[in-house]
Design a protein around this motif. Structure first.
Motif, short mmCIF file in Angstrom:
data_model
loop_
_atom_site.label_atom_id
_atom_site.label_comp_id
_atom_site.label_asym_id
_atom_site.label_seq_id
_atom_site.Cartn_x
_atom_site.Cartn_y
_atom_site.Cartn_z
N ALA A 2 18.13 1.48 -3.50
CA ALA A 2 17.35 0.33 -3.06
C ALA A 2 18.10 -0.98 -3.30
CB ALA A 2 16.00 0.30 -3.78
N SER A 3 18.67 -1.15 -4.49
CA SER A 3 19.35 -2.41 -4.79
C SER A 3 20.62 -2.58 -3.96
CB SER A 3 19.68 -2.51 -6.29
OG SER A 3 20.65 -1.56 -6.68
N MET A 25 10.74 3.96 -4.19
CA MET A 25 11.85 3.10 -4.62
C MET A 25 11.62 1.66 -4.15
SD MET A 25 15.16 3.85 -2.21
CE MET A 25 15.20 3.42 -0.46
N CYS A 47 13.55 9.48 -2.35
CA CYS A 47 13.53 8.02 -2.50
C CYS A 47 12.11 7.45 -2.54
CB CYS A 47 14.30 7.36 -1.36
SG CYS A 47 16.08 7.70 -1.39
N THR A 100 13.14 -2.73 -5.20
CA THR A 100 14.11 -3.53 -5.94
C THR A 100 13.64 -4.98 -6.04
OG1 THR A 100 16.44 -4.24 -6.03
CG2 THR A 100 15.46 -4.02 -3.84
N GLY A 154 17.18 -2.45 -9.05
CA GLY A 154 16.43 -1.39 -8.40
C GLY A 154 15.52 -0.61 -9.33
N GLY A 206 16.69 3.86 -7.43
CA GLY A 206 16.83 2.42 -7.69
C GLY A 206 18.19 1.91 -7.29
N GLU A 207 19.22 2.71 -7.52
CA GLU A 207 20.57 2.33 -7.10
C GLU A 207 20.64 2.18 -5.59
OE1 GLU A 207 23.77 4.77 -8.79
OE2 GLU A 207 22.31 5.48 -10.28
N SER A 264 12.08 4.97 1.99
CA SER A 264 11.23 5.52 0.92
C SER A 264 10.12 6.40 1.46
CB SER A 264 10.64 4.38 0.08
OG SER A 264 9.61 3.71 0.78
N ILE A 303 14.17 -0.57 3.62
CA ILE A 303 13.99 0.15 2.35
C ILE A 303 12.66 0.91 2.35
CG2 ILE A 303 13.74 -0.10 -0.15
CD1 ILE A 303 15.57 -2.56 0.04
N GLU A 315 21.35 0.60 -11.99
CA GLU A 315 20.54 0.38 -10.79
C GLU A 315 20.56 -1.07 -10.33
OE1 GLU A 315 16.68 2.12 -11.75
OE2 GLU A 315 17.40 4.05 -11.02
N ASP A 316 21.41 -1.91 -10.97
CA ASP A 316 21.58 -3.29 -10.53
C ASP A 316 22.69 -3.35 -9.48
OD1 ASP A 316 19.77 -3.91 -12.50
OD2 ASP A 316 21.18 -5.03 -13.75
#
Length: 272
Positions: A50-51, A108, A105, A110, A40, A47-48, A99, A95, A23-24
């Motif tokens: 969002a980041s 979510m 989502c 990050t 994220g 998370g994936e 969400s 974002i 998720e980074d």
């Protein structure tokens, strides 16, 4: 400004030993002096999302602002600082909107740590507990302060740094991009020196390695930042690899000043 002749960047991201997804997100664009890292959080794969939105949108917004010279700025603040604030504001709204409108989502968000290198200065912005460090003259300094519950407890004298490392609340952030309709970006302008090394990292690294260990790994690499990045991730995984691990290592090879700035400075000197 284009700093590709003055700065070297190495980026590396690893899923770690326990997580199924990474998720980074990491990114860099030396044509505008930009380095980015986001970590994220959220539901399944959210998370994936969002980041990735964070690094792509911030980079795109900054590229557009610089190309079109949107340099409206407050007195005493670099144009790049205002550009970063604006880019983060738009990215947070995007974002947050996703969400709110896509159930998968929901919730979510990050972290974000962003650096813009311009005219021998680092414009540094961050949200959450991803960090930026500077290694200068063999001394490692943490430039960001975590937006986290344990950091608040450290500041209040309720926890030591050692206790925070093992606290069950160590991953609870108090500020993140995309969680609320508005978010506050911590912003700094820092003078840069030749031979500085700047490290952006997610908490998958900083939770598992001490500052001393991080500094030693970079120093032992003796200028080979690819080796340093690989060793940092290898060591974090050896310490358990409990989270995704991402690093962006940025080395200042030589001075970078816009020509116009040099002319202005020369004129100032000659006028005295």
């Amino acid at each position: 400004m284009d700093v590709s002749n003055a700065i070297e960047v190495v980026r590396l991201s690893n899923v770690g030993m326990l997580r199924e997804h990474n998720e980074d997100s990491v990114a860099s664009d030396l044509s505008i002096g930009l380095v980015l890292l986001a970590d994220g959080m959220g539901g399944y794969k959210a998370g994936e999302v969002a980041s990735e939105i964070a690094v792509l949108m911030v980079a795109a917004e900054l590229t557009d602002a610089m190309q079109h010279k949107k340099r409206n700025t407050k007195a005493g603040v670099l144009p790049e600082s205002q550009m970063l604030l604006s880019a983060v504001e738009k990215t947070n709204a995007a974002i947050y909107d996703i969400s709110q409108t896509h159930p998968e989502c929901a919730g979510m968000g990050t972290t974000l740590v962003a650096g813009i290198f311009t005219n021998n200065t680092l414009v540094l912005g961050h949200i959450g507990d991803s960090r930026m460090y500077r290694l200068r003259d063999e001394t490692l300094t943490q430039l960001t302060e975590d937006h986290s519950l344990v950091q608040e407890q450290i500041n209040a004298g309720l926890l030591t740094v050692a206790q925070a490392k093992v606290s069950k609340n160590r991953n609870l952030v108090t500020r993140a991009l995309g969680i609320d309709a508005e978010v506050e970006l911590d912003l700094q302008e820092i003078a840069v020196a030749v031979n500085d090394i700047y490290l952006l990292c997610s908490d998958g690294l900083s939770d598992l390695l001490s500052d001393v260990e991080i500094a030693n790994i970079i120093l032992v690499a003796n200028g080979n930042m690819s080796d340093a990045a690989n060793k940092l991730i290898e060591m974090a995984n050896e310490h358990g690899g409990t989270d995704n691990i991402s690093v962006v290592l940025t080395t200042i090879k030589k001075s970078f000043m816009a020509e116009k700035t040099w002319v202005k400075n020369l004129l100032k000197v000659n006028s005295h």
